[in-house]
Design a protein around this motif. Structure first.
Motif, mmCIF file in Angstrom:
data_model
loop_
_atom_site.group_PDB
_atom_site.id
_atom_site.type_symbol
_atom_site.label_atom_id
_atom_site.label_comp_id
_atom_site.label_asym_id
_atom_site.label_seq_id
_atom_site.Cartn_x
_atom_site.Cartn_y
_atom_site.Cartn_z
ATOM 1 N N LYS A 1 -5.727 15.019 -5.807
ATOM 2 C CA LYS A 1 -6.534 13.622 -6.334
ATOM 3 C C LYS A 1 -6.454 12.429 -6.291
ATOM 4 O O LYS A 1 -7.411 11.685 -5.701
ATOM 5 C CB LYS A 1 -7.023 14.442 -8.165
ATOM 6 N N ILE A 2 -4.883 11.852 -6.124
ATOM 7 C CA ILE A 2 -4.126 10.972 -6.195
ATOM 8 C C ILE A 2 -3.965 10.484 -4.123
ATOM 9 O O ILE A 2 -4.984 9.477 -4.004
ATOM 10 C CB ILE A 2 -3.148 10.820 -6.668
ATOM 11 N N VAL A 3 -3.671 11.310 -3.774
ATOM 12 C CA VAL A 3 -3.606 11.451 -2.117
ATOM 13 C C VAL A 3 -5.340 11.037 -1.813
ATOM 14 O O VAL A 3 -5.491 10.168 -1.090
ATOM 15 C CB VAL A 3 -3.402 13.164 -1.360
ATOM 16 N N GLU A 4 -6.588 11.907 -2.386
ATOM 17 C CA GLU A 4 -7.406 12.037 -1.514
ATOM 18 C C GLU A 4 -7.697 10.371 -2.623
ATOM 19 O O GLU A 4 -9.185 9.792 -1.276
ATOM 20 C CB GLU A 4 -8.924 12.926 -2.444
ATOM 21 N N GLU A 5 -7.548 9.874 -3.048
ATOM 22 C CA GLU A 5 -8.590 8.979 -3.556
ATOM 23 C C GLU A 5 -7.848 7.335 -3.167
ATOM 24 O O GLU A 5 -8.225 6.777 -2.963
ATOM 25 C CB GLU A 5 -7.835 8.114 -5.249
ATOM 26 N N LYS B 1 0.586 -1.435 -0.291
ATOM 27 C CA LYS B 1 -0.045 -0.135 -0.081
ATOM 28 C C LYS B 1 1.005 1.433 0.354
ATOM 29 O O LYS B 1 0.348 2.063 1.197
ATOM 30 C CB LYS B 1 -1.199 -0.281 1.122
ATOM 31 N N TYR B 2 1.334 1.088 -0.984
ATOM 32 C CA TYR B 2 2.948 2.609 -1.012
ATOM 33 C C TYR B 2 2.959 2.975 -2.464
ATOM 34 O O TYR B 2 2.473 2.666 -3.269
ATOM 35 C CB TYR B 2 4.001 1.697 -1.063
ATOM 36 N N ILE B 3 2.816 4.424 -2.683
ATOM 37 C CA ILE B 3 2.554 4.804 -4.152
ATOM 38 C C ILE B 3 3.495 6.025 -4.378
ATOM 39 O O ILE B 3 3.136 7.006 -3.229
ATOM 40 C CB ILE B 3 1.010 5.519 -4.920
ATOM 41 N N SER B 4 4.588 6.107 -4.252
ATOM 42 C CA SER B 4 5.331 6.974 -5.265
ATOM 43 C C SER B 4 4.773 7.991 -6.815
ATOM 44 O O SER B 4 4.745 7.254 -7.542
ATOM 45 C CB SER B 4 6.607 6.736 -5.295
ATOM 46 N N VAL B 5 5.450 9.550 -5.994
ATOM 47 C CA VAL B 5 4.929 10.274 -7.258
ATOM 48 C C VAL B 5 6.188 11.137 -7.963
ATOM 49 O O VAL B 5 6.621 11.670 -6.911
ATOM 50 C CB VAL B 5 3.657 11.005 -7.357
ATOM 51 N N TRP B 6 6.831 10.819 -9.021
ATOM 52 C CA TRP B 6 8.076 11.504 -8.562
ATOM 53 C C TRP B 6 7.184 12.766 -10.038
ATOM 54 O O TRP B 6 6.594 12.855 -10.916
ATOM 55 C CB TRP B 6 9.099 10.366 -10.006
ATOM 56 N N LEU B 7 8.321 13.796 -9.723
ATOM 57 C CA LEU B 7 7.762 14.792 -10.528
ATOM 58 C C LEU B 7 9.574 15.880 -11.097
ATOM 59 O O LEU B 7 9.817 15.795 -10.338
ATOM 60 C CB LEU B 7 7.210 16.230 -9.575
ATOM 61 N N ARG C 1 -0.007 5.092 1.645
ATOM 62 C CA ARG C 1 1.255 6.078 1.854
ATOM 63 C C ARG C 1 1.322 6.671 0.839
ATOM 64 O O ARG C 1 2.153 5.526 -0.249
ATOM 65 C CB ARG C 1 1.941 5.474 2.461
ATOM 66 N N VAL C 2 1.305 7.682 0.261
ATOM 67 C CA VAL C 2 1.950 7.931 -1.211
ATOM 68 C C VAL C 2 2.679 8.948 -0.693
ATOM 69 O O VAL C 2 3.099 10.647 0.021
ATOM 70 C CB VAL C 2 0.587 9.715 -1.785
ATOM 71 N N VAL C 3 3.640 9.625 -1.571
ATOM 72 C CA VAL C 3 5.181 9.806 -1.315
ATOM 73 C C VAL C 3 5.195 11.198 -2.224
ATOM 74 O O VAL C 3 5.562 10.168 -3.725
ATOM 75 C CB VAL C 3 6.748 8.793 -1.013
ATOM 76 N N VAL C 4 5.814 11.934 -2.250
ATOM 77 C CA VAL C 4 6.075 12.864 -3.824
ATOM 78 C C VAL C 4 7.558 13.223 -3.840
ATOM 79 O O VAL C 4 8.166 13.929 -2.801
ATOM 80 C CB VAL C 4 4.916 14.316 -3.644
ATOM 81 N N PHE C 5 7.839 12.151 -4.685
ATOM 82 C CA PHE C 5 9.385 12.398 -4.750
ATOM 83 C C PHE C 5 10.020 14.128 -6.073
ATOM 84 O O PHE C 5 9.209 13.582 -7.069
ATOM 85 C CB PHE C 5 10.411 11.520 -5.584
ATOM 86 N N GLU C 6 10.233 15.289 -5.820
ATOM 87 C CA GLU C 6 10.356 16.551 -7.004
ATOM 88 C C GLU C 6 12.193 15.419 -6.846
ATOM 89 O O GLU C 6 12.919 16.613 -6.101
ATOM 90 C CB GLU C 6 10.434 16.821 -5.892
ATOM 91 N N SER C 7 12.125 16.548 -8.437
ATOM 92 C CA SER C 7 13.404 16.339 -9.100
ATOM 93 C C SER C 7 13.783 17.831 -8.785
ATOM 94 O O SER C 7 13.695 18.842 -8.750
ATOM 95 C CB SER C 7 12.909 16.436 -10.514
#
Length: 72
Positions: A32-36, A10-16, A43-49
């Motif tokens: 929207k991803i977090v709310e869904e 149950k892990y989502i990684s979002v790479w920007l 667990r939603v984790v966002v990585f920023e370049s």
């Protein structure tokens, strides 16, 4: 934007990318991803370049984590 979903843990990684970070629509998409997925206990984790040198940043992080004084 790259999204990786691991349903087993149950892990989502979002790479920007650097350009996406400055795009006002990106925050809406990520929200929207977090709310869904949050109600499903993901667990939603966002990585920023970044725009700094990866080797230098990694070296600095390792030095910091080992407790060594950086001699710069």
């Amino acid at each position: 934007m790259q999204i990786s979903i691991d349903n087993q843990v149950k892990y989502i990684s979002v790479w920007l990318s650097h350009q996406e970070i400055n795009d006002p629509n990106t925050e809406i998409k990520v929200q929207k991803i977090v709310e869904e997925y949050r109600p499903r206990k993901y667990r939603v984790v966002v990585f920023e370049s970044g725009n700094r040198d990866l080797l230098e940043c990694t070296t600095d992080l390792l030095i910091h984590n080992k407790g060594i004084v950086n001699k710069k």
